[in-house]
Design a protein around this motif. Structure first.
Motif, short mmCIF file in Angstrom:
data_model
loop_
_atom_site.label_atom_id
_atom_site.label_comp_id
_atom_site.label_asym_id
_atom_site.label_seq_id
_atom_site.Cartn_x
_atom_site.Cartn_y
_atom_site.Cartn_z
N GLY A 108 90.24 2.16 79.48
CA GLY A 108 91.53 2.68 79.02
C GLY A 108 92.45 1.57 78.54
N ALA A 109 92.48 0.46 79.27
CA ALA A 109 93.30 -0.68 78.86
C ALA A 109 92.81 -1.26 77.54
N PHE A 110 91.48 -1.33 77.38
CA PHE A 110 90.92 -1.85 76.12
C PHE A 110 91.29 -0.96 74.94
N LEU A 111 91.19 0.35 75.12
CA LEU A 111 91.52 1.26 74.03
C LEU A 111 92.99 1.14 73.64
N SER A 112 93.86 1.04 74.64
CA SER A 112 95.28 0.93 74.36
C SER A 112 95.61 -0.38 73.65
N LEU A 113 95.13 -1.50 74.18
CA LEU A 113 95.45 -2.81 73.60
C LEU A 113 94.81 -2.98 72.23
N SER A 114 93.57 -2.51 72.07
CA SER A 114 92.90 -2.66 70.78
C SER A 114 93.58 -1.82 69.71
N SER A 115 94.16 -0.68 70.11
CA SER A 115 94.89 0.13 69.12
C SER A 115 96.13 -0.61 68.64
N ALA A 116 96.73 -1.40 69.55
CA ALA A 116 97.93 -2.15 69.17
C ALA A 116 97.60 -3.26 68.17
N VAL A 117 96.47 -3.95 68.35
CA VAL A 117 96.14 -5.07 67.46
C VAL A 117 95.51 -4.60 66.15
N THR A 118 94.94 -3.41 66.12
CA THR A 118 94.36 -2.91 64.87
C THR A 118 95.35 -2.08 64.07
N ASN A 119 96.42 -1.61 64.70
CA ASN A 119 97.38 -0.75 64.01
C ASN A 119 98.02 -1.39 62.78
N PRO A 120 98.36 -2.70 62.79
CA PRO A 120 98.98 -3.29 61.60
C PRO A 120 98.17 -3.10 60.33
N ARG A 121 96.85 -3.04 60.43
CA ARG A 121 96.01 -2.85 59.25
C ARG A 121 95.89 -1.37 58.88
N GLN A 122 96.44 -0.50 59.73
CA GLN A 122 96.39 0.95 59.47
C GLN A 122 97.79 1.49 59.28
N TYR A 123 98.61 0.74 58.59
CA TYR A 123 100.02 1.11 58.44
C TYR A 123 100.19 2.46 57.77
N PHE A 124 99.35 2.75 56.77
CA PHE A 124 99.48 4.01 56.03
C PHE A 124 98.66 5.11 56.71
N GLY A 125 99.32 6.23 56.97
CA GLY A 125 98.61 7.40 57.46
C GLY A 125 98.62 7.61 58.96
N THR A 126 99.19 6.67 59.74
CA THR A 126 99.20 6.88 61.19
C THR A 126 100.36 7.78 61.60
N ASP A 127 101.55 7.51 61.09
CA ASP A 127 102.69 8.42 61.24
C ASP A 127 103.00 8.82 62.67
N GLY A 128 102.77 7.93 63.62
CA GLY A 128 103.16 8.21 65.00
C GLY A 128 102.03 8.61 65.92
N SER A 129 100.94 9.14 65.39
CA SER A 129 99.86 9.60 66.26
C SER A 129 99.24 8.45 67.03
N ASP A 130 99.03 7.31 66.37
CA ASP A 130 98.41 6.17 67.04
C ASP A 130 99.35 5.56 68.06
N GLN A 131 100.67 5.63 67.81
CA GLN A 131 101.63 5.14 68.79
C GLN A 131 101.58 5.98 70.06
N VAL A 132 101.46 7.30 69.89
CA VAL A 132 101.34 8.19 71.05
C VAL A 132 100.05 7.88 71.81
N ALA A 133 98.95 7.68 71.07
CA ALA A 133 97.67 7.38 71.72
C ALA A 133 97.73 6.06 72.48
N PHE A 134 98.39 5.05 71.90
CA PHE A 134 98.56 3.76 72.57
C PHE A 134 99.32 3.94 73.87
N MET A 135 100.41 4.68 73.83
CA MET A 135 101.25 4.86 75.00
C MET A 135 100.51 5.64 76.09
#
Length: 292
Positions: A108-135
């Motif tokens: 769970g910690a790996f999924l959360s942290l890895s979503s944070a470091v990969t999110n900058p390259r997925q700027y378009f199309g996330t629109d909040g869903s990945d932020q919710v998943a990270f949290m």
């Protein structure tokens, strides 16, 4: 009819560990869908410009050089592919019942942290869903690490539940502040866009303007009213969650926001648990078998 109404508005019952496990697993499903989408989109050259780090790095010019170098490393196609393959495997492992607690915490910690470091390259199309998943995944990992301490698990589930209510209410207030949402123009405008639109839905919206305005107003009312799940000893929770879940499923089909379905559904077990706690003494939600 009276029986059905009482059943629909009955305060839900879900145990502490069941709420945590389900939150953990649905959130993992969100990360799985995210990584599979990234891996699939990388094969389409039309999507390359949307993930071109040479263009996106300008948004992080403020960051210290070590952070910029780390993000640049993660953004390399080969490194990004390896991370998302690992994320997909990790997410699948959380969906398997009976895995050890330490594994679930680390995964769970790996999924959360890895979503944070990969999110900058997925700027378009996330629109909040990945932020919710990270949290949600990060909080679930924290709760899992302390699952022998009910007070901490409850605090984590309350955090997710309140954050879910706040997200809906904020979205509703933001729409209410927009004149195009209040006069019914916003929905057709969204449906005609290339990124989030749908030709058939746009045609229906233009053909039935009164229905379209009613739908837009209904979305605002439901989102603004979502915090009412904490009132009435949780009796409004099931109808409200059924309404918002339907809203997300429709958005997933019409606007292509499929990750929103899983991202926000991952908060629902926590919402169910904490709203039932408003109607009875705290600490009675953990009577179920310890979930894994």
């Amino acid at each position: 009819m009276s029986h059905l109404m009482k059943k629909a508005f009955r305060s839900p019952r879900i145990g502490r560990q069941r709420a945590l496990t389900t939150t953990e697993q649905v959130s993992a499903l969100t990360h799985l869908v995210n990584s599979l989408e990234v891996l699939a989109n990388e094969r389409d050259p039309r999507n390359a410009v949307l993930a071109d780090w040479d263009l996106l790095r300008e948004r992080y010019a403020w960051a210290p050089r070590p952070v910029q170098r780390a993000l640049g490393l993660v953004a390399r196609p080969g490194v990004s592919r390896a991370i998302h393959l690992a994320r997909a495997a990790a997410a699948v492992s959380l969906l398997i019942p009976g895995t050890p607690r330490r594994h679930r915490v680390a995964t769970g910690a790996f999924l959360s942290l890895s979503s944070a470091v990969t999110n900058p390259r997925q700027y378009f199309g996330t629109d909040g869903s990945d932020q919710v998943a990270f949290m949600v995944q990060g909080v679930a990992a924290l709760a899992r690490s302390q699952d022998t301490r009910p007070a901490i698990v409850d605090a984590c589930l309350w955090f997710v539940g309140v954050q879910s209510a706040l997200s809906y209410a904020t979205a509703g207030v933001a729409k209410l502040a927009g004149p195009q949402w209040r006069n019914g123009e916003a929905l057709p405008l969204v449906l005609r866009t290339e990124a989030y639109g749908d030709g058939a839905s746009y045609a229906l919206a233009k053909r039935y303007p009164r229905v379209t305005r009613a739908v837009g107003a209904g979305v605002i009312v439901v989102e603004c009213a979502f915090p009412l799940v904490f009132a009435g000893k949780g009796r409004l929770t099931v109808p409200m969650l059924a309404t918002t879940a339907t809203f997300h499923v429709v958005n997933g089909r019409v606007m292509g926001l499929s990750r929103f379905v899983w991202a926000f559904l991952s908060t629902y077990p926590a919402v169910l648990y904490v709203t039932q706690s408003t109607g009875r003494a705290s600490g009675t939600g953990g009577a179920d078998v310890r979930g894994r």
